[in-house]
Design a protein around this motif. Sequence first.
Motif, PDB file in Angstrom:
ATOM      1  N   VAL A   1      53.726   9.680  41.514  1.00  0.00           N
ATOM      2  CA  VAL A   1      53.941  10.974  40.871  1.00  0.00           C
ATOM      3  C   VAL A   1      53.935  12.127  41.877  1.00  0.00           C
ATOM      4  CG1 VAL A   1      52.908  12.625  39.266  1.00  0.00           C
ATOM      5  CG2 VAL A   1      53.130  10.245  38.616  1.00  0.00           C
ATOM      6  N   LEU A   2      52.982  12.150  42.795  1.00  0.00           N
ATOM      7  CA  LEU A   2      52.873  13.297  43.703  1.00  0.00           C
ATOM      8  C   LEU A   2      54.093  13.466  44.616  1.00  0.00           C
ATOM      9  CD1 LEU A   2      49.060  13.266  44.570  1.00  0.00           C
ATOM     10  CD2 LEU A   2      50.306  14.728  42.961  1.00  0.00           C
ATOM     11  N   PRO A   3      54.571  12.402  45.295  1.00  0.00           N
ATOM     12  CA  PRO A   3      55.790  12.604  46.108  1.00  0.00           C
ATOM     13  C   PRO A   3      57.007  12.967  45.265  1.00  0.00           C
ATOM     14  CG  PRO A   3      54.686  10.579  46.760  1.00  0.00           C
ATOM     15  CD  PRO A   3      54.017  11.064  45.523  1.00  0.00           C
ATOM     16  N   ALA A   4      57.109  12.396  44.059  1.00  0.00           N
ATOM     17  CA  ALA A   4      58.254  12.717  43.202  1.00  0.00           C
ATOM     18  C   ALA A   4      58.216  14.183  42.787  1.00  0.00           C
ATOM     19  CB  ALA A   4      58.266  11.817  41.972  1.00  0.00           C
ATOM     20  N   LEU A   5      57.048  14.687  42.432  1.00  0.00           N
ATOM     21  CA  LEU A   5      56.936  16.103  42.070  1.00  0.00           C
ATOM     22  C   LEU A   5      57.230  17.008  43.261  1.00  0.00           C
ATOM     23  CD1 LEU A   5      53.838  16.157  39.689  1.00  0.00           C
ATOM     24  CD2 LEU A   5      56.249  16.455  39.097  1.00  0.00           C
ATOM     25  N   ALA A   6      56.725  16.637  44.429  1.00  0.00           N
ATOM     26  CA  ALA A   6      57.018  17.426  45.636  1.00  0.00           C
ATOM     27  C   ALA A   6      58.518  17.420  45.921  1.00  0.00           C
ATOM     28  CB  ALA A   6      56.246  16.867  46.836  1.00  0.00           C
ATOM     29  N   GLY A   7      59.150  16.261  45.764  1.00  0.00           N
ATOM     30  CA  GLY A   7      60.595  16.180  45.976  1.00  0.00           C
ATOM     31  C   GLY A   7      61.364  17.063  45.019  1.00  0.00           C
ATOM     32  N   ILE A   8      60.963  17.074  43.748  1.00  0.00           N
ATOM     33  CA  ILE A   8      61.649  17.902  42.758  1.00  0.00           C
ATOM     34  C   ILE A   8      61.460  19.383  43.069  1.00  0.00           C
ATOM     35  CG2 ILE A   8      61.631  18.601  40.330  1.00  0.00           C
ATOM     36  CD1 ILE A   8      61.066  15.653  39.654  1.00  0.00           C
ATOM     37  N   VAL A   9      60.248  19.771  43.441  1.00  0.00           N
ATOM     38  CA  VAL A   9      59.992  21.177  43.755  1.00  0.00           C
ATOM     39  C   VAL A   9      60.837  21.616  44.949  1.00  0.00           C
ATOM     40  CG1 VAL A   9      58.236  22.768  44.657  1.00  0.00           C
ATOM     41  CG2 VAL A   9      57.690  21.263  42.746  1.00  0.00           C
ATOM     42  N   PHE A  10      60.878  20.803  46.003  1.00  0.00           N
ATOM     43  CA  PHE A  10      61.642  21.185  47.187  1.00  0.00           C
ATOM     44  C   PHE A  10      63.150  21.114  46.957  1.00  0.00           C
ATOM     45  CE2 PHE A  10      57.641  20.343  49.551  1.00  0.00           C
ATOM     46  CZ  PHE A  10      57.547  21.582  50.172  1.00  0.00           C
ATOM     47  N   LEU A  11      63.598  20.275  46.054  1.00  0.00           N
ATOM     48  CA  LEU A  11      65.036  20.209  45.764  1.00  0.00           C
ATOM     49  C   LEU A  11      65.554  21.514  45.174  1.00  0.00           C
ATOM     50  CD1 LEU A  11      65.573  16.621  44.374  1.00  0.00           C
ATOM     51  CD2 LEU A  11      66.656  17.620  46.378  1.00  0.00           C
ATOM     52  N   PHE A  12      64.687  22.278  44.528  1.00  0.00           N
ATOM     53  CA  PHE A  12      65.101  23.534  43.920  1.00  0.00           C
ATOM     54  C   PHE A  12      64.720  24.754  44.754  1.00  0.00           C
ATOM     55  CE2 PHE A  12      65.223  20.626  40.328  1.00  0.00           C
ATOM     56  CZ  PHE A  12      66.483  20.920  39.836  1.00  0.00           C
ATOM     57  N   ASP A  13      64.312  24.530  45.995  1.00  0.00           N
ATOM     58  CA  ASP A  13      64.028  25.619  46.917  1.00  0.00           C
ATOM     59  C   ASP A  13      65.343  26.268  47.342  1.00  0.00           C
ATOM     60  OD1 ASP A  13      62.490  27.242  48.670  1.00  0.00           O
ATOM     61  OD2 ASP A  13      63.037  25.923  50.338  1.00  0.00           O
ATOM     62  N   LYS A  14      65.362  27.591  47.461  1.00  0.00           N
ATOM     63  CA  LYS A  14      66.602  28.303  47.797  1.00  0.00           C
ATOM     64  C   LYS A  14      67.164  27.869  49.148  1.00  0.00           C
ATOM     65  CE  LYS A  14      65.651  32.481  45.162  1.00  0.00           C
ATOM     66  NZ  LYS A  14      65.404  33.917  45.218  1.00  0.00           N
ATOM     67  N   LYS A  15      66.295  27.662  50.117  1.00  0.00           N
ATOM     68  CA  LYS A  15      66.774  27.261  51.450  1.00  0.00           C
ATOM     69  C   LYS A  15      67.367  25.861  51.425  1.00  0.00           C
ATOM     70  CE  LYS A  15      63.543  30.201  53.913  1.00  0.00           C
ATOM     71  NZ  LYS A  15      62.384  30.258  54.804  1.00  0.00           N
ATOM     72  N   VAL A  16      66.769  24.970  50.636  1.00  0.00           N
ATOM     73  CA  VAL A  16      67.297  23.611  50.519  1.00  0.00           C
ATOM     74  C   VAL A  16      68.653  23.636  49.821  1.00  0.00           C
ATOM     75  CG1 VAL A  16      66.916  21.366  49.425  1.00  0.00           C
ATOM     76  CG2 VAL A  16      65.048  22.511  50.615  1.00  0.00           C
ATOM     77  N   ILE A  17      68.772  24.429  48.768  1.00  0.00           N
ATOM     78  CA  ILE A  17      70.047  24.533  48.056  1.00  0.00           C
ATOM     79  C   ILE A  17      71.117  25.090  48.981  1.00  0.00           C
ATOM     80  CG2 ILE A  17      71.251  25.727  46.183  1.00  0.00           C
ATOM     81  CD1 ILE A  17      68.604  25.557  44.601  1.00  0.00           C
TER      82      ILE A  17
ATOM     83  N   ARG B   1      67.776  23.622  59.822  1.00  0.00           N
ATOM     84  CA  ARG B   1      67.396  22.700  58.748  1.00  0.00           C
ATOM     85  C   ARG B   1      66.031  23.113  58.193  1.00  0.00           C
ATOM     86  NH1 ARG B   1      68.430  18.101  61.215  1.00  0.00           N
ATOM     87  NH2 ARG B   1      70.438  17.947  60.181  1.00  0.00           N
ATOM     88  N   PRO B   2      65.969  23.438  56.910  1.00  0.00           N
ATOM     89  CA  PRO B   2      64.685  23.871  56.343  1.00  0.00           C
ATOM     90  C   PRO B   2      63.701  22.704  56.229  1.00  0.00           C
ATOM     91  CG  PRO B   2      66.379  23.793  54.647  1.00  0.00           C
ATOM     92  CD  PRO B   2      67.057  23.496  55.947  1.00  0.00           C
ATOM     93  N   PRO B   3      62.415  23.022  56.241  1.00  0.00           N
ATOM     94  CA  PRO B   3      61.412  21.961  56.135  1.00  0.00           C
ATOM     95  C   PRO B   3      61.499  21.193  54.820  1.00  0.00           C
ATOM     96  CG  PRO B   3      60.365  24.083  56.626  1.00  0.00           C
ATOM     97  CD  PRO B   3      61.815  24.335  56.454  1.00  0.00           C
ATOM     98  N   GLY B   4      61.947  21.852  53.751  1.00  0.00           N
ATOM     99  CA  GLY B   4      62.069  21.176  52.463  1.00  0.00           C
ATOM    100  C   GLY B   4      63.047  20.015  52.512  1.00  0.00           C
ATOM    101  N   ILE B   5      64.115  20.151  53.277  1.00  0.00           N
ATOM    102  CA  ILE B   5      65.090  19.057  53.440  1.00  0.00           C
ATOM    103  C   ILE B   5      64.419  17.867  54.104  1.00  0.00           C
ATOM    104  CG2 ILE B   5      67.084  18.381  54.855  1.00  0.00           C
ATOM    105  CD1 ILE B   5      68.060  19.650  52.418  1.00  0.00           C
ATOM    106  N   LYS B   6      63.629  18.158  55.127  1.00  0.00           N
ATOM    107  CA  LYS B   6      62.935  17.072  55.836  1.00  0.00           C
ATOM    108  C   LYS B   6      61.959  16.361  54.903  1.00  0.00           C
ATOM    109  CE  LYS B   6      63.262  19.547  60.198  1.00  0.00           C
ATOM    110  NZ  LYS B   6      62.533  20.240  61.249  1.00  0.00           N
ATOM    111  N   ILE B   7      61.232  17.120  54.101  1.00  0.00           N
ATOM    112  CA  ILE B   7      60.244  16.528  53.204  1.00  0.00           C
ATOM    113  C   ILE B   7      60.913  15.669  52.140  1.00  0.00           C
ATOM    114  CG2 ILE B   7      58.520  17.071  51.432  1.00  0.00           C
ATOM    115  CD1 ILE B   7      57.781  19.523  53.183  1.00  0.00           C
ATOM    116  N   VAL B   8      61.952  16.208  51.503  1.00  0.00           N
ATOM    117  CA  VAL B   8      62.634  15.445  50.453  1.00  0.00           C
ATOM    118  C   VAL B   8      63.302  14.206  51.050  1.00  0.00           C
ATOM    119  CG1 VAL B   8      64.429  15.514  48.687  1.00  0.00           C
ATOM    120  CG2 VAL B   8      62.973  17.482  49.038  1.00  0.00           C
ATOM    121  N   SER B   9      63.899  14.339  52.221  1.00  0.00           N
ATOM    122  CA  SER B   9      64.521  13.180  52.867  1.00  0.00           C
ATOM    123  C   SER B   9      63.482  12.104  53.178  1.00  0.00           C
ATOM    124  CB  SER B   9      65.219  13.600  54.163  1.00  0.00           C
ATOM    125  OG  SER B   9      66.274  14.474  53.895  1.00  0.00           O
ATOM    126  N   LEU B  10      62.316  12.518  53.667  1.00  0.00           N
ATOM    127  CA  LEU B  10      61.257  11.549  53.942  1.00  0.00           C
ATOM    128  C   LEU B  10      60.763  10.873  52.668  1.00  0.00           C
ATOM    129  CD1 LEU B  10      59.152  13.333  56.709  1.00  0.00           C
ATOM    130  CD2 LEU B  10      60.523  11.261  56.927  1.00  0.00           C
TER     131      LEU B  10
END
Length: 172
Positions: free
Chosen positions: A143-159, A43-52
């Motif tokens: 704004v900051l968590p939403a932007l972080a979520g959007i950035v991590f949603l488009f990470d290759k490992k998360v996809i 499980r990539p860290p980006g998934i954990k961050i977006v889920s949180l």
Amino acid sequence: MSRPPVNPAQPAFGPEENGEPGAGAGAARAAGAAGAAHSAGARPPGIKIVSLVVVAEALTLLGAAAVYGYQLAIGAPVASFAGAVFTLVLLLGFSAWLFATGLFLFRGYRWTRAAALVAQLFVLTIGVPTLTGGLVLPGLAMVLPALAGIVFLFDKKVIAFASRTGGSAPVL
């Protein structure tokens, strides 16, 4: 439980089903490799961050619904009681939707990426005017968590991780 994707270029029956012993080991390894992508260690860290982020937004909405419900219960003046109850139901429903999105995103289901993206865009449509309206801390908190979520949603490992389908039982 999801099944590994089927490659239409391969025959419908494996070599073992056609009478060739031992040739199905490669197919078993390929199925195991596809399932390994969804193991807890992969499980990539980006998934954990977006889920949180999504679950934190759900908790925030649930808290807002609790305060709103309390205000209704003590008799705070409202223009329309039916409208206020409808708003409370919307807050609770959206909170439940975000909880489900966060949970299934953490598990790696495909549909959750779109749901999480829509939620982050909704938060941005409220957070940016809040930020530009002079409420800096609440605006940044949105704004900051939403932007972080959007950035991590488009990470290759998360996809790659969030490409699991729900799988369905056979109809007949």
